[in-house]
Design a protein around this motif. Structure first.
Motif, PDB file in Angstrom:
ATOM      1  N   ARG A   5     -29.737  -5.615   5.091  1.00  0.00           N
ATOM      2  CA  ARG A   5     -29.713  -7.010   5.508  1.00  0.00           C
ATOM      3  C   ARG A   5     -28.318  -7.583   5.263  1.00  0.00           C
ATOM      4  NH1 ARG A   5     -33.544  -6.157   8.569  1.00  0.00           N
ATOM      5  NH2 ARG A   5     -35.605  -6.042   7.737  1.00  0.00           N
ATOM      6  N   GLN A   6     -27.603  -6.993   4.296  1.00  0.00           N
ATOM      7  CA  GLN A   6     -26.238  -7.416   4.042  1.00  0.00           C
ATOM      8  C   GLN A   6     -25.286  -6.489   4.793  1.00  0.00           C
ATOM      9  OE1 GLN A   6     -25.953  -7.022  -0.168  1.00  0.00           O
ATOM     10  NE2 GLN A   6     -25.705  -4.830  -0.122  1.00  0.00           N
ATOM     11  N   THR A   7     -24.028  -6.821   4.775  1.00  0.00           N
ATOM     12  CA  THR A   7     -23.024  -6.047   5.475  1.00  0.00           C
ATOM     13  C   THR A   7     -22.818  -4.686   4.818  1.00  0.00           C
ATOM     14  OG1 THR A   7     -21.911  -8.109   6.035  1.00  0.00           O
ATOM     15  CG2 THR A   7     -20.639  -6.096   6.259  1.00  0.00           C
ATOM     16  N   ASP A   8     -22.644  -3.648   5.622  1.00  0.00           N
ATOM     17  CA  ASP A   8     -22.347  -2.313   5.120  1.00  0.00           C
ATOM     18  C   ASP A   8     -20.865  -2.266   4.767  1.00  0.00           C
ATOM     19  OD1 ASP A   8     -21.938   0.363   4.611  1.00  0.00           O
ATOM     20  OD2 ASP A   8     -22.581   1.050   6.594  1.00  0.00           O
ATOM     21  N   LEU A   9     -20.567  -2.131   3.494  1.00  0.00           N
ATOM     22  CA  LEU A   9     -19.181  -2.176   3.034  1.00  0.00           C
ATOM     23  C   LEU A   9     -18.350  -1.011   3.553  1.00  0.00           C
ATOM     24  CD1 LEU A   9     -19.695  -3.382  -0.653  1.00  0.00           C
ATOM     25  CD2 LEU A   9     -19.334  -4.728   1.428  1.00  0.00           C
ATOM     26  N   SER A  20     -13.324   9.784   0.365  1.00  0.00           N
ATOM     27  CA  SER A  20     -12.764   9.680  -0.993  1.00  0.00           C
ATOM     28  C   SER A  20     -12.187   8.281  -1.183  1.00  0.00           C
ATOM     29  CB  SER A  20     -11.662  10.722  -1.186  1.00  0.00           C
ATOM     30  OG  SER A  20     -10.553  10.394  -0.356  1.00  0.00           O
ATOM     31  N   VAL A  21     -11.871   7.959  -2.429  1.00  0.00           N
ATOM     32  CA  VAL A  21     -11.257   6.672  -2.727  1.00  0.00           C
ATOM     33  C   VAL A  21      -9.907   6.561  -2.008  1.00  0.00           C
ATOM     34  CG1 VAL A  21     -10.300   5.218  -4.566  1.00  0.00           C
ATOM     35  CG2 VAL A  21     -12.434   6.435  -4.936  1.00  0.00           C
ATOM     36  N   GLN A  22      -9.177   7.662  -1.930  1.00  0.00           N
ATOM     37  CA  GLN A  22      -7.886   7.647  -1.248  1.00  0.00           C
ATOM     38  C   GLN A  22      -8.042   7.350   0.239  1.00  0.00           C
ATOM     39  OE1 GLN A  22      -8.872  10.139  -3.307  1.00  0.00           O
ATOM     40  NE2 GLN A  22      -7.541   9.733  -5.056  1.00  0.00           N
ATOM     41  N   GLN A  23      -9.055   7.930   0.874  1.00  0.00           N
ATOM     42  CA  GLN A  23      -9.299   7.660   2.289  1.00  0.00           C
ATOM     43  C   GLN A  23      -9.678   6.196   2.496  1.00  0.00           C
ATOM     44  OE1 GLN A  23     -12.236  10.818   2.580  1.00  0.00           O
ATOM     45  NE2 GLN A  23     -10.985  11.853   4.144  1.00  0.00           N
ATOM     46  N   LEU A  24     -10.539   5.682   1.623  1.00  0.00           N
ATOM     47  CA  LEU A  24     -10.927   4.272   1.735  1.00  0.00           C
ATOM     48  C   LEU A  24      -9.739   3.352   1.461  1.00  0.00           C
ATOM     49  CD1 LEU A  24     -14.445   4.344   0.027  1.00  0.00           C
ATOM     50  CD2 LEU A  24     -13.936   4.128   2.471  1.00  0.00           C
ATOM     51  N   ARG A  25      -8.892   3.733   0.511  1.00  0.00           N
ATOM     52  CA  ARG A  25      -7.702   2.935   0.210  1.00  0.00           C
ATOM     53  C   ARG A  25      -6.788   2.864   1.433  1.00  0.00           C
ATOM     54  NH1 ARG A  25      -5.431   5.456  -4.038  1.00  0.00           N
ATOM     55  NH2 ARG A  25      -6.469   4.099  -5.508  1.00  0.00           N
ATOM     56  N   HIS A  26      -6.610   3.981   2.097  1.00  0.00           N
ATOM     57  CA  HIS A  26      -5.774   4.006   3.294  1.00  0.00           C
ATOM     58  C   HIS A  26      -6.335   3.074   4.370  1.00  0.00           C
ATOM     59  CE1 HIS A  26      -3.004   5.553   6.256  1.00  0.00           C
ATOM     60  NE2 HIS A  26      -4.023   5.783   7.066  1.00  0.00           N
ATOM     61  N   ARG A  27      -7.648   3.119   4.588  1.00  0.00           N
ATOM     62  CA  ARG A  27      -8.272   2.235   5.581  1.00  0.00           C
ATOM     63  C   ARG A  27      -8.143   0.767   5.169  1.00  0.00           C
ATOM     64  NH1 ARG A  27     -11.749   6.798   5.962  1.00  0.00           N
ATOM     65  NH2 ARG A  27     -11.795   7.572   8.088  1.00  0.00           N
ATOM     66  N   TYR A  28      -8.352   0.517   3.881  1.00  0.00           N
ATOM     67  CA  TYR A  28      -8.217  -0.841   3.362  1.00  0.00           C
ATOM     68  C   TYR A  28      -6.799  -1.370   3.608  1.00  0.00           C
ATOM     69  CZ  TYR A  28      -6.914  -4.335  -0.067  1.00  0.00           C
ATOM     70  OH  TYR A  28      -6.381  -5.444  -0.670  1.00  0.00           O
ATOM     71  N   GLN A  29      -5.797  -0.572   3.287  1.00  0.00           N
ATOM     72  CA  GLN A  29      -4.414  -1.014   3.452  1.00  0.00           C
ATOM     73  C   GLN A  29      -4.087  -1.321   4.913  1.00  0.00           C
ATOM     74  OE1 GLN A  29      -2.478   2.297   1.526  1.00  0.00           O
ATOM     75  NE2 GLN A  29      -2.348   1.214  -0.442  1.00  0.00           N
ATOM     76  N   GLN A  30      -4.579  -0.483   5.822  1.00  0.00           N
ATOM     77  CA  GLN A  30      -4.352  -0.731   7.251  1.00  0.00           C
ATOM     78  C   GLN A  30      -4.983  -2.049   7.687  1.00  0.00           C
ATOM     79  OE1 GLN A  30      -6.028   2.921   8.823  1.00  0.00           O
ATOM     80  NE2 GLN A  30      -3.977   3.626   9.401  1.00  0.00           N
ATOM     81  N   ILE A  64     -15.352  -3.627  -4.319  1.00  0.00           N
ATOM     82  CA  ILE A  64     -16.549  -2.904  -4.766  1.00  0.00           C
ATOM     83  C   ILE A  64     -16.372  -1.394  -4.638  1.00  0.00           C
ATOM     84  CG2 ILE A  64     -18.982  -2.446  -4.216  1.00  0.00           C
ATOM     85  CD1 ILE A  64     -19.168  -5.475  -3.550  1.00  0.00           C
ATOM     86  N   LEU A  65     -15.843  -0.928  -3.516  1.00  0.00           N
ATOM     87  CA  LEU A  65     -15.760   0.510  -3.267  1.00  0.00           C
ATOM     88  C   LEU A  65     -14.596   1.201  -3.971  1.00  0.00           C
ATOM     89  CD1 LEU A  65     -16.714   0.602   0.510  1.00  0.00           C
ATOM     90  CD2 LEU A  65     -18.184   0.974  -1.481  1.00  0.00           C
ATOM     91  N   SER A  66     -13.634   0.456  -4.455  1.00  0.00           N
ATOM     92  CA  SER A  66     -12.489   1.071  -5.130  1.00  0.00           C
ATOM     93  C   SER A  66     -12.802   1.463  -6.570  1.00  0.00           C
ATOM     94  CB  SER A  66     -11.294   0.127  -5.114  1.00  0.00           C
ATOM     95  OG  SER A  66     -11.575  -1.046  -5.856  1.00  0.00           O
ATOM     96  N   ASP A  67     -13.773   0.827  -7.175  1.00  0.00           N
ATOM     97  CA  ASP A  67     -14.157   1.113  -8.550  1.00  0.00           C
ATOM     98  C   ASP A  67     -15.329   2.093  -8.565  1.00  0.00           C
ATOM     99  OD1 ASP A  67     -14.079   0.365 -11.521  1.00  0.00           O
ATOM    100  OD2 ASP A  67     -16.180  -0.031 -10.969  1.00  0.00           O
TER     101      ASP A  67
END
Length: 162
Positions: A5-9, A20-30, A64-67
């Motif tokens: 019901r909430q947004t998929d992070l 991985s956290v590194q892959q998510l970090r790269h997407r976050y930075q973009q 949330i996803l970085s920790d």
């Protein structure tokens, strides 16, 4: 289909749970660079507001996803919302909740609708056939057809993914 019901992070960052956290970090930075308010000066107020909202959404998802601990907790909560799940080959999930099963079964019983293959649901119910629906993977374009018995007493016992 399994969207909470909430947004998929993971979707906010354009990733999936197997990243991985590194892959998510790269997407976050973009995304942060793309939607950062300082980069959008001179745009119309509506575009600015939309971009700021997107930036805040991306920022909250990354927080949330970085920790490791908060990500683990978020993943557990996501799994609790999906009663019936099956892993996809991409690392994502096919899932459907009990509520979705109830809604779909009730709607089909009430309307006597045809399913994707053109069969009438009331005729199937009388014959003791199964009902099903298409469920998409939460991270890729694959889909499966989920079936369950129309008999309410045995539906939860016989629900399965094909």
């Amino acid at each position: 289909m399994c969207a909470n019901r909430q947004t998929d992070l993971y979707a906010v960052l354009g990733g999936n749970p197997s990243d991985s956290v590194q892959q998510l970090r790269h997407r976050y930075q973009q995304l942060a660079l793309q939607y950062h308010p300082d980069r959008l000066r001179g745009r119309c107020p509506t575009e600015m507001e939309s971009a700021v909202n997107k930036f805040l959404e991306v920022e909250a998802a990354w927080r949330i996803l970085s920790d490791q601990d908060t990500r683990r907790q978020y993943d557990v909560e996501r799994r609790e919302d999906c009663v019936f799940t099956h892993c996809c080959r991409c690392g994502g999930r096919f899932c459907i909740s009990e509520e979705e099963l109830e809604e779909e079964t009730g709607r089909m019983e009430q309307n006597g609708e045809e399913d994707e293959s053109g069969r009438m649901q009331r005729g199937e119910e009388e014959a003791g056939q199964q009902r099903g629906m298409l469920v998409c993977c939460d991270t890729c374009s694959l889909s499966v057809y989920v079936t369950w018995a129309l008999n309410r007493k045995t539906r939860s016992e016989t629900s399965h993914l094909r």
